[in-house]
Design an enzyme around this catalytic site. Structure first.
Site, PDB file in Angstrom:
ATOM      1  N   LYS A   1       0.837  -1.197   0.000  1.00 28.50           N
ATOM      2  CA  LYS A   1       0.000   0.000   0.000  1.00 28.50           C
ATOM      3  C   LYS A   1       0.874   1.250   0.000  1.00 28.50           C
ATOM      4  O   LYS A   1       1.878   1.315   0.721  1.00 28.50           O
ATOM      5  CB  LYS A   1      -0.907  -0.029   1.229  1.00 28.50           C
ATOM      6  CG  LYS A   1      -1.932   1.102   1.306  1.00 28.50           C
ATOM      7  CD  LYS A   1      -2.832   0.900   2.510  1.00 28.50           C
ATOM      8  CE  LYS A   1      -3.879   2.007   2.636  1.00 28.50           C
ATOM      9  NZ  LYS A   1      -4.792   1.780   3.788  1.00 28.50           N
TER      10      LYS A   1
ATOM     11  N   SER B   1     -10.135   0.056   6.676  1.00 26.86           N
ATOM     12  CA  SER B   1      -9.473   0.168   5.372  1.00 26.86           C
ATOM     13  C   SER B   1      -8.874  -1.111   4.832  1.00 26.86           C
ATOM     14  O   SER B   1      -8.467  -1.154   3.666  1.00 26.86           O
ATOM     15  CB  SER B   1      -8.383   1.245   5.429  1.00 26.86           C
ATOM     16  OG  SER B   1      -8.960   2.516   5.559  1.00 26.86           O
TER      17      SER B   1
ATOM     18  N   SER C   1      -9.327   2.188   2.467  1.00 25.27           N
ATOM     19  CA  SER C   1      -8.364   2.833   1.608  1.00 25.27           C
ATOM     20  C   SER C   1      -7.324   1.886   1.011  1.00 25.27           C
ATOM     21  O   SER C   1      -6.523   2.298   0.181  1.00 25.27           O
ATOM     22  CB  SER C   1      -7.640   3.930   2.400  1.00 25.27           C
ATOM     23  OG  SER C   1      -6.916   3.375   3.485  1.00 25.27           O
TER      24      SER C   1
END
Length: 448
Positions: free
Chosen positions: A78, A176, A152
């Site tokens: 990420k 997330s 996210s």
């Protein structure tokens, strides 16, 4: 010729250790799939097309290759975690674009275990929202390219669900990991506080954000979790033990409802676990009326801290507003009183019930669209209505995970959430493994 695309991390690592395939061959196949499909999906902000094969060769040359738990396994990271030599943009035009001098500790642990980082994945700006879109691209759900992956950790989830990598690293401050895992039919585990090193942004959203795995199988999620936590990846999984499980399909937030397909999936999962020998009964946690305002205060205040020092003119409008709202709450959030009150309120419930089973989401995710160009309130409502069930467990700091379970009428994946007491990550994974055995799921989206 055997293809290693679509294989699990455990299968790939075993083959590399046994020298049935080289790390370079595995990485090359996955890079080719990324080149073929990611133009449609938007999982990656940057692909390490040259660096990853070279690093795969370094793995192959290691003297300890035969003992590496993730030998030659391609992994996506990420884009809010540092990867040595790459910029960490955090989904924003306002962040520095210089290369990181060192790996984040979780990335370093993956590499030490033999994994090869093939790229950094797309996130919403500052990892704030539950849709993954922004100046660096839009991540689309591989199961339905018209829909969001969630956020996210949306790019990481898209990469795994599309078979671009077998596992990916993400993090979870208000859901997330679990939100995109649920949208994309994956296992997403948010460990409890302090189990895996965090060091996310400027203060881990007051200790609510945790790093964790996204995977297609419980075996891979357990393997990656143990590497991230710094424990023995070869330790046997917990044996079956009947658990006291509470089923709740109630939304924690006043005014937000859970739609029928998601509630029904949780009820079917409860029936399956009861049939497997667990003690399951309906019971709602004592969610306080102030949970919604507390969640909003922490969500926005975390963004206010992460936005400090960034040029506001380079932030999108929804992020600027989110941060401005959060600055009003900083003093109260830093005190931590509400989080402690919530923990104390929930402790008697979890003394009676070892595991809480809920839907992961309340409704289907919105369209894959430029939400970063839309108003703050519109984003707030879309995010809250879709995922009211994930934030409480960031506030308490307790482990929670999303597990695929069945499909929606559209054919998209559905999912349930498992929540446990502090230190119960492996027990939650054991319950998830039972669900996987009782109701196997398709591991990747049908893109080919």
């Amino acid at each position: 010729m055997t293809s290693w695309v679509g294989r699990t991390a455990a299968e790939i690592a075993a083959a590399v250790r046994e020298k049935r395939v080289t790390p370079r061959e595995v990485v090359a196949e996955h890079l080719a799939r990324i080149a073929s499909l990611d133009g449609r999906i938007g999982a990656f902000r940057t692909v390490r097309a040259e660096a990853a094969p070279a690093e795969a060769d370094e793995v192959a040359a290691r003297a300890d290759l035969g003992g590496l738990p993730l030998a030659g396994v391609p992994v996506a990271v990420k884009d809010n975690l540092a990867v040595r030599g790459e910029a960490t943009r955090n989904g924003s035009a306002a962040t520095p674009d210089g290369p990181a001098a060192a790996d984040h500790v979780t990335v370093a642990r993956l590499r030490a275990a033999g994994a090869v980082v093939v790229g950094l994945t797309n996130v919403p700006e500052l990892c704030v929202f539950g849709t993954t879109d922004g100046v660096h691209g839009t991540a689309r759900n591989p199961w339905d390219l018209t829909r969001t992956t969630g956020g996210s950790s949306g790019g990481s989830a898209a990469a795994v669900a599309a078979g671009l990598v077998p596992i990916a690293l993400g993090n979870d401050g208000m859901g997330s990991l679990r939100i995109p895992a649920a949208h994309c039919g994956l296992i997403g585990l948010k460990p409890g506080f302090g189990v895996v090193p965090a060091d996310i942004g400027h203060g881990d959203w007051f200790g609510m954000s945790e790093n964790g795995p996204l995977a297609t199988t419980v075996e891979d999620a357990r393997l990656m979790f143990r590497v991230l936590a710094g424990t023995d990846p070869g330790e046997p999984a917990p044996s079956f033990s009947p658990r006291s499980i509470a089923l709740s399909v109630r939304s924690p937030l006043v005014g937000v409802t859970v739609t029928r397909p998601y509630a029904d999936a949780a009820r079917r999962a409860a029936e399956s676990l009861a049939g497997a020998g667990h003690r399951v009964r309906p019971a709602d946690p004592p969610y306080p009326l102030w949970l919604g305002t507390t969640s909003l205060a922490h969500w926005t205040a975390g963004t206010a801290v992460d936005a400090e020092g960034l040029d506001p003119a380079l932030l999108t409008r929804r992020t600027r507003v989110h941060a401005a709202v959060g600055r009003r709450f900083l003093k109260g959030v830093r005190a931590g009183d509400r989080r402690e009150q919530l923990r104390r309120r929930m402790e008697p419930f979890f003394a009676e019930h070892e595991v809480l089973l809920t839907p992961t989401l309340a409704r289907r995710g919105p369209a894959a669209a430029p939400w970063h160009e839309r108003g703050w309130l519109r984003n707030l409502l879309v995010n809250t209505n879709c995922s009211p069930l994930t934030p409480p467990w960031n506030l308490t700091g307790w482990p929670a995970m999303s597990v695929p379970f069945g499909t929606l009428p559209s054919g998209a994946p559905c999912a349930v959430q498992l929540v446990g007491r502090p230190g119960s990550e492996l027990e939650l994974l054991a319950v998830a493994e039972q669900l996987q055995e009782l109701h196997p799921w398709r591991r990747t989206a049908p893109l080919d």
